[in-house]
Design a protein around this motif. Structure first.
Motif, PDB file in Angstrom:
ATOM      1  N   VAL A 158       0.837  -1.193   0.000  1.00 46.07           N
ATOM      2  CA  VAL A 158       0.000   0.000   0.000  1.00 46.07           C
ATOM      3  C   VAL A 158       0.871   1.243   0.000  1.00 46.07           C
ATOM      4  CG1 VAL A 158      -1.984  -1.068   1.124  1.00 46.07           C
ATOM      5  CG2 VAL A 158      -0.212   0.006   2.534  1.00 46.07           C
ATOM      6  N   GLY A 159       0.326   2.315  -0.592  1.00 48.20           N
ATOM      7  CA  GLY A 159       1.053   3.561  -0.652  1.00 48.20           C
ATOM      8  C   GLY A 159       0.211   4.685  -1.211  1.00 48.20           C
ATOM      9  N   THR A 160       0.881   5.786  -1.517  1.00 54.21           N
ATOM     10  CA  THR A 160       0.198   7.023  -1.886  1.00 54.21           C
ATOM     11  C   THR A 160       1.008   7.772  -2.933  1.00 54.21           C
ATOM     12  OG1 THR A 160      -0.700   7.202   0.354  1.00 54.21           O
ATOM     13  CG2 THR A 160      -0.722   9.204  -0.987  1.00 54.21           C
ATOM     14  N   SER A 161       0.304   8.486  -3.819  1.00 54.05           N
ATOM     15  CA  SER A 161       0.961   9.386  -4.762  1.00 54.05           C
ATOM     16  C   SER A 161       0.061  10.582  -5.026  1.00 54.05           C
ATOM     17  CB  SER A 161       1.276   8.668  -6.081  1.00 54.05           C
ATOM     18  OG  SER A 161       0.079   8.383  -6.798  1.00 54.05           O
ATOM     19  N   PHE A 162       0.626  11.613  -5.653  1.00 52.29           N
ATOM     20  CA  PHE A 162      -0.162  12.763  -6.089  1.00 52.29           C
ATOM     21  C   PHE A 162      -0.670  12.499  -7.500  1.00 52.29           C
ATOM     22  CE2 PHE A 162       2.143  14.708  -2.645  1.00 52.29           C
ATOM     23  CZ  PHE A 162       1.269  15.671  -2.152  1.00 52.29           C
ATOM     24  N   THR A 163      -1.972  12.605  -7.690  1.00 50.13           N
ATOM     25  CA  THR A 163      -2.551  12.421  -9.023  1.00 50.13           C
ATOM     26  C   THR A 163      -2.988  13.744  -9.640  1.00 50.13           C
ATOM     27  OG1 THR A 163      -4.575  11.758  -7.874  1.00 50.13           O
ATOM     28  CG2 THR A 163      -3.204  10.013  -8.799  1.00 50.13           C
ATOM     29  N   THR A 164      -3.022  14.805  -8.837  1.00 44.93           N
ATOM     30  CA  THR A 164      -3.065  16.182  -9.328  1.00 44.93           C
ATOM     31  C   THR A 164      -2.064  16.954  -8.491  1.00 44.93           C
ATOM     32  OG1 THR A 164      -4.754  17.054  -7.807  1.00 44.93           O
ATOM     33  CG2 THR A 164      -5.543  15.924  -9.807  1.00 44.93           C
ATOM     34  N   ALA A 165      -1.939  18.240  -8.751  1.00 40.62           N
ATOM     35  CA  ALA A 165      -0.930  19.031  -8.047  1.00 40.62           C
ATOM     36  C   ALA A 165      -1.131  19.024  -6.538  1.00 40.62           C
ATOM     37  CB  ALA A 165      -0.937  20.458  -8.572  1.00 40.62           C
ATOM     38  N   ASP A 166      -2.390  18.940  -6.083  1.00 40.72           N
ATOM     39  CA  ASP A 166      -2.646  19.004  -4.645  1.00 40.72           C
ATOM     40  C   ASP A 166      -3.610  17.929  -4.159  1.00 40.72           C
ATOM     41  OD1 ASP A 166      -4.886  19.965  -5.871  1.00 40.72           O
ATOM     42  OD2 ASP A 166      -4.951  21.883  -4.821  1.00 40.72           O
ATOM     43  N   THR A 167      -3.769  16.849  -4.905  1.00 41.88           N
ATOM     44  CA  THR A 167      -4.668  15.771  -4.520  1.00 41.88           C
ATOM     45  C   THR A 167      -3.924  14.448  -4.502  1.00 41.88           C
ATOM     46  OG1 THR A 167      -6.556  16.911  -5.521  1.00 41.88           O
ATOM     47  CG2 THR A 167      -6.827  14.568  -5.043  1.00 41.88           C
ATOM     48  N   THR A 168      -4.047  13.712  -3.403  1.00 44.26           N
ATOM     49  CA  THR A 168      -3.389  12.417  -3.284  1.00 44.26           C
ATOM     50  C   THR A 168      -4.370  11.276  -3.565  1.00 44.26           C
ATOM     51  OG1 THR A 168      -3.823  12.423  -0.899  1.00 44.26           O
ATOM     52  CG2 THR A 168      -1.658  13.196  -1.634  1.00 44.26           C
ATOM     53  N   THR A 169      -3.815  10.168  -4.029  1.00 46.10           N
ATOM     54  CA  THR A 169      -4.580   8.942  -4.263  1.00 46.10           C
ATOM     55  C   THR A 169      -3.930   7.806  -3.491  1.00 46.10           C
ATOM     56  OG1 THR A 169      -5.360   9.619  -6.444  1.00 46.10           O
ATOM     57  CG2 THR A 169      -5.323   7.259  -5.995  1.00 46.10           C
ATOM     58  N   ALA A 170      -4.749   7.006  -2.817  1.00 43.25           N
ATOM     59  CA  ALA A 170      -4.259   5.839  -2.087  1.00 43.25           C
ATOM     60  C   ALA A 170      -4.309   4.623  -3.008  1.00 43.25           C
ATOM     61  CB  ALA A 170      -5.107   5.598  -0.846  1.00 43.25           C
ATOM     62  N   GLY A 176       0.049  -8.279  -8.981  1.00 45.06           N
ATOM     63  CA  GLY A 176       0.835  -7.697 -10.067  1.00 45.06           C
ATOM     64  C   GLY A 176       0.333  -6.384 -10.611  1.00 45.06           C
ATOM     65  N   LYS A 177      -0.637  -5.733  -9.948  1.00 49.16           N
ATOM     66  CA  LYS A 177      -1.127  -4.460 -10.472  1.00 49.16           C
ATOM     67  C   LYS A 177      -1.579  -3.548  -9.338  1.00 49.16           C
ATOM     68  CE  LYS A 177      -5.888  -6.054 -11.199  1.00 49.16           C
ATOM     69  NZ  LYS A 177      -6.986  -6.210 -12.185  1.00 49.16           N
ATOM     70  N   PHE A 178      -1.563  -2.240  -9.633  1.00 52.83           N
ATOM     71  CA  PHE A 178      -2.038  -1.247  -8.690  1.00 52.83           C
ATOM     72  C   PHE A 178      -3.515  -0.973  -8.916  1.00 52.83           C
ATOM     73  CE2 PHE A 178       2.452  -0.084  -8.170  1.00 52.83           C
ATOM     74  CZ  PHE A 178       2.498   0.161  -6.802  1.00 52.83           C
ATOM     75  N   SER A 179      -4.248  -0.798  -7.816  1.00 58.73           N
ATOM     76  CA  SER A 179      -5.653  -0.406  -7.866  1.00 58.73           C
ATOM     77  C   SER A 179      -5.866   0.753  -6.912  1.00 58.73           C
ATOM     78  CB  SER A 179      -6.571  -1.565  -7.459  1.00 58.73           C
ATOM     79  OG  SER A 179      -6.390  -2.675  -8.318  1.00 58.73           O
ATOM     80  N   LYS A 180      -6.745   1.692  -7.305  1.00 65.43           N
ATOM     81  CA  LYS A 180      -7.056   2.823  -6.447  1.00 65.43           C
ATOM     82  C   LYS A 180      -7.945   2.387  -5.290  1.00 65.43           C
ATOM     83  CE  LYS A 180      -6.906   6.599  -9.833  1.00 65.43           C
ATOM     84  NZ  LYS A 180      -7.711   7.696 -10.454  1.00 65.43           N
ATOM     85  N   LEU A 181      -7.655   2.908  -4.116  1.00 65.15           N
ATOM     86  CA  LEU A 181      -8.589   2.775  -3.008  1.00 65.15           C
ATOM     87  C   LEU A 181      -9.656   3.860  -3.140  1.00 65.15           C
ATOM     88  CD1 LEU A 181      -6.187   2.116  -0.006  1.00 65.15           C
ATOM     89  CD2 LEU A 181      -7.722   0.479  -1.073  1.00 65.15           C
ATOM     90  N   ALA A 182     -10.858   3.552  -2.717  1.00 65.29           N
ATOM     91  CA  ALA A 182     -11.948   4.514  -2.819  1.00 65.29           C
ATOM     92  C   ALA A 182     -11.691   5.714  -1.910  1.00 65.29           C
ATOM     93  CB  ALA A 182     -13.267   3.852  -2.451  1.00 65.29           C
ATOM     94  N   GLY A 183     -12.158   6.883  -2.340  1.00 64.83           N
ATOM     95  CA  GLY A 183     -12.020   8.083  -1.534  1.00 64.83           C
ATOM     96  C   GLY A 183     -11.222   9.154  -2.239  1.00 64.83           C
ATOM     97  N   THR A 184     -11.664  10.381  -2.110  1.00 70.01           N
ATOM     98  CA  THR A 184     -10.992  11.527  -2.717  1.00 70.01           C
ATOM     99  C   THR A 184      -9.944  12.086  -1.778  1.00 70.01           C
ATOM    100  OG1 THR A 184     -13.005  12.073  -3.933  1.00 70.01           O
ATOM    101  CG2 THR A 184     -11.351  13.805  -3.730  1.00 70.01           C
ATOM    102  N   ASP A 185      -8.787  12.435  -2.336  1.00 68.80           N
ATOM    103  CA  ASP A 185      -7.670  12.961  -1.546  1.00 68.80           C
ATOM    104  C   ASP A 185      -7.348  11.999  -0.410  1.00 68.80           C
ATOM    105  OD1 ASP A 185      -5.649  14.742  -1.108  1.00 68.80           O
ATOM    106  OD2 ASP A 185      -6.856  16.183  -0.001  1.00 68.80           O
TER     107      ASP A 185
END
Length: 397
Positions: A158-170, A176-185
């Motif tokens: 598990v981890g986190t990155s920025f998907t916009t300039a000021d919004t993070t995605t978990a 073998g693949k990444f999936s987004k966790l539900a939830g904004t920022d």
């Protein structure tokens, strides 16, 4: 509290309750030193509390209960650690080796030390990786400034990155693949062996009962409090930090498997109550964090210490320096020294070419049996060793 908020907190208790039982397991999660190693250095005045990494046990009468409607909540208890208080077991000697050539950092591991997560910097850009049995495998997370924080013994990350300039995605990495966790920022900081994930959503402490679940906001003792959950034990006990209400700075909190929330006992730093503190990781009933005391008399300098709480006994102690990793034996680490519950210490050896006076070492992984340690190091004022290098230690139990 709005009706909407109240429904979320009721849902949190319902989701946490079935997780009770089983052997507690927890991760290591913090990014302060990692940000410094990546070049995001903040000028600050820091004085280390005390003069030596010794730990003195301090008994407390009970947990500092958070009240709601004037009634004290029951004392928080975690699952029992595998050892009696004061008993120390662990590695006797360690050999160090590099995990990768070039700039790289370690950011966490699974409880066994088989899966060590981090990132490398090919062409100057950070990209997430995992070392499985010390063999490097690229697992590039989408987004900018990606960081993997935790792993299970089955290799779920598990981890986190920025998907916009000021919004993070978990993110969760599985099969073998990444999936987004539900939830904004959203941010994901820890996962236990049952696949329960904790972190934050829109600045509030949150959990996901599974990688496919919607996030649930964890209960807070006062309306409007914000924060994050940074660690989860195998029985569902969660730790983190909250701020808001009467709290003007971060304070450490623990959520029981039943969903109740309590403030952790306030540590003392340099003989004075901490003005801010946080729980960073939990493992087998042991909790480690950091605590600071701001001293206006010394020009605003901050004294720093590392509290360690034992949820089973209600005792806690303090170690010097910054510590954010804890294993099932209650051993904590963060810098070059590992500190056992009985106060004994073990200093990790440095690779050839690094000087004790200038080396900057950050430990981010400590296996349950103490035989696998991992982190990264660099040197102050050294052109050759200025960039962080990922390293691991193989220790004899």
């Amino acid at each position: 509290m709005t009706v909407h908020e109240h429904e979320h907190e009721q849902d949190g208790a319902a989701l946490l309750r079935p997780l009770a039982g089983g052997r507690p397991m927890g991760p290591s999660t913090v990014d302060v030193a990692r940000a410094m190693a990546d070049g995001d250095r903040h000028h600050r005045r820091v004085r280390i509390a005390g003069a030596g990494a010794t730990a003195v046990i301090v008994a407390v009468a009970g947990w500092a209960a958070v009240t709601d409607g004037g009634a004290d909540k029951p004392a928080v208890t975690g699952a029992s650690p595998n050892q009696e208080p004061g008993r120390s077991t662990g590695p006797k000697g360690c050999e160090v080796q590099k995990l990768a050539e070039g700039k790289a950092v370690v950011s966490g591991s699974d409880p066994t030390g088989r899966y060590i997560v981090g990132r490398t910097y090919e062409s100057g850009h950070p990209s997430t990786v995992v070392w499985e049995d010390r063999q490097l495998r690229k697992v590039p997370m989408p987004g900018d400034d990606p960081t993997l924080y935790d792993a299970t013994s089955k290799g779920v990350l598990v981890g986190t990155s920025f998907t916009t300039a000021d919004t993070t995605t978990a993110w969760v990495y599985k099969d073998g693949k990444f999936s987004k966790l539900a939830g904004t920022d959203a941010q994901a900081f820890a996962i236990n062996e049952r696949g329960v994930i904790v972190g934050s959503v829109q600045g509030r402490a949150a959990m996901w009962a599974s990688p496919d679940a919607q996030p649930t906001m964890l209960a807070t003792p006062a309306k409007g409090m914000t924060g994050k959950a940074t660690g989860i034990d195998e029985d569902g006990t969660v730790v983190g930090a909250l701020v808001g209400g009467e709290a003007k700075a971060d304070l450490g909190y623990v959520w029981s498997p039943a969903g109740t929330v309590q403030q952790l006992p306030q540590p003392q730093v340099n003989g004075k109550p901490a003005t801010t503190y946080s729980a960073k990781a939990i493992r087998d009933g042991w909790v480690v964090g950091w605590a600071g005391h701001d001293d206006p008399a010394r020009g605003g300098g901050r004294f720093i210490g590392a509290p360690r709480w034992n949820l089973r006994t209600g005792q806690f102690d303090m170690a010097d320096g910054l510590m954010w990793v804890v294993n099932a034996q209650g051993r904590i680490a963060g810098e070059q020294t590992i500190v056992a519950p009985d106060g004994t210490t073990q200093k990790l050896p440095l690779p050839a070419g690094y000087d004790e006076k200038t080396a900057m070492l950050t430990v981010e992984a400590l296996s349950d049996d103490g035989t696998v340690v991992a982190g990264y190091l660099s040197s102050r004022g050294s052109t050759m060793n200025a960039e962080p290098v990922a390293v691991t230690w193989s220790c004899t139990s």
